[in-house]
Design a protein around this motif. Structure first.
Motif, PDB file in Angstrom:
ATOM      1  N   CYS A   1       0.845  -1.220   0.201  1.00 29.41           N
ATOM      2  CA  CYS A   1      -0.022   0.001  -0.178  1.00 29.41           C
ATOM      3  C   CYS A   1       0.876   1.352   0.196  1.00 29.41           C
ATOM      4  O   CYS A   1       0.424   2.246  -0.655  1.00 29.41           O
ATOM      5  CB  CYS A   1      -0.910   0.072   1.264  1.00 29.41           C
ATOM      6  SG  CYS A   1      -2.270  -1.093   1.165  1.00 29.41           S
TER       7      CYS A   1
ATOM      8  N   LEU B   1       1.614   2.856  -3.190  1.00 30.90           N
ATOM      9  CA  LEU B   1       0.708   3.551  -3.839  1.00 30.90           C
ATOM     10  C   LEU B   1       0.207   4.913  -3.066  1.00 30.90           C
ATOM     11  O   LEU B   1      -0.357   5.714  -4.114  1.00 30.90           O
ATOM     12  CB  LEU B   1      -0.634   2.577  -3.859  1.00 30.90           C
ATOM     13  CG  LEU B   1      -0.222   1.214  -4.778  1.00 30.90           C
ATOM     14  CD1 LEU B   1      -1.825   0.390  -4.419  1.00 30.90           C
ATOM     15  CD2 LEU B   1      -0.219   1.259  -6.227  1.00 30.90           C
TER      16      LEU B   1
ATOM     17  N   SER C   1      -6.252   3.874  -2.317  1.00 32.57           N
ATOM     18  CA  SER C   1      -5.266   4.176  -3.448  1.00 32.57           C
ATOM     19  C   SER C   1      -6.259   5.335  -4.507  1.00 32.57           C
ATOM     20  O   SER C   1      -7.416   5.312  -4.135  1.00 32.57           O
ATOM     21  CB  SER C   1      -5.145   3.062  -4.260  1.00 32.57           C
ATOM     22  OG  SER C   1      -6.225   2.372  -4.818  1.00 32.57           O
TER      23      SER C   1
END
Length: 265
Positions: free
Chosen positions: A9, A12, A120
């Protein structure tokens, strides 16, 4: 593995530049936190942290911390910068990552930030947090507080501080079966930097009526000045899924129940 998923994560996440200069105004955002300065000499100052912006197609989550000076609104001089950027997350620098729907409380010379969520840009990746951070206002430095027995990851919870205790109530956690709304109360001792154990919390709440699970309530303590020590916490309202609504949102929005009950702890 949760840690491995978080590392993916982070790749991103949109990282803002390091703090540079004051701002006359900020870019749009929602689900940020605004906290009155806990320092008496900073009357008129507030601290604004993180938040998100969604334009209908793409989402941006912020990590910046601003000191907001409302006193200049009374100035007759030309417009002055109200927002002074103190922090913005960059890789390798200690501090909370971008998020929204978290909570922030001020105590003495520090700010405490817990939980929240991130997604995201295309909203295909989503993560909630259960980390607790302490920001030293005088030193302009973040420290993550690692302690067992803390709340599970969540968003939409509420916090306040009573008698040197940081109280965390409610919120929701996203699961594969849908959202799980909470009615639990967690207590963090600011002096010892420890969360109250589950056994201690059970003894504290044994035999007592408690508010129903909810998110987005109003939760506050009863002090009105820097000289007073708060002794009570108050909880009002909030939202939760209406009974009988779909537990898992598959193309249809769940019906929301708006609460108007008032509780005192």
């Amino acid at each position: 593995d949760d840690d491995e998923a978080f590392e993916q994560c982070q790749e991103l996440m949109i990282w803002q530049d390091a703090p540079k200069h004051p701002f006359l105004r900020l870019w749009p955002r929602s689900h940020f936190s605004v906290t009155h300065s806990p320092i008496e000499s900073e009357a008129g100052n507030f601290y604004m942290f993180a938040g998100e912006w969604y334009d209908g197609k793409l989402a941006t989550f912020y990590s910046d911390l601003f000191r907001v000076n409302l006193a200049i609104l009374a100035s007759e001089e030309k417009p002055q910068p109200m927002f002074h950027q103190l922090y913005s997350a960059i890789p390798g620098r200690p501090g909370p990552v971008p998020r929204s729907s978290h909570q922030t409380c001020g105590h003495e010379n520090h700010l405490y930030v817990f939980g929240g969520e991130w997604a995201s840009v295309n909203l295909r990746r989503y993560r909630q947090f259960k980390d607790l951070w302490c920001y030293d206002i005088n030193a302009n430095r973040w420290e993550e507080i690692i302690s067992e027995n803390g709340p599970c990851k969540r968003s939409g919870h509420r916090m306040c501080i009573v008698n040197n205790k940081l109280l965390v109530f409610g919120g929701f956690t996203e699961k594969s079966t849908g959202e799980e709304y909470h009615s639990d109360l967690h207590v963090f001792d600011i002096e010892t930097k420890q969360w109250m154990s589950q056994n201690q919390r059970q003894k504290l709440m044994k035999g007592k009526v408690r508010p129903s699970p909810r998110s987005g309530a109003l939760f506050w303590c009863d002090n009105v000045s820097h000289d007073e020590t708060p002794t009570k916490a108050w909880l009002y309202g909030g939202t939760r899924p209406a009974k009988g609504s779909r537990k898992k949102n598959v193309g249809l929005a769940r019906s929301i129940e708006r609460l108007n009950d008032l509780w005192c702890l």
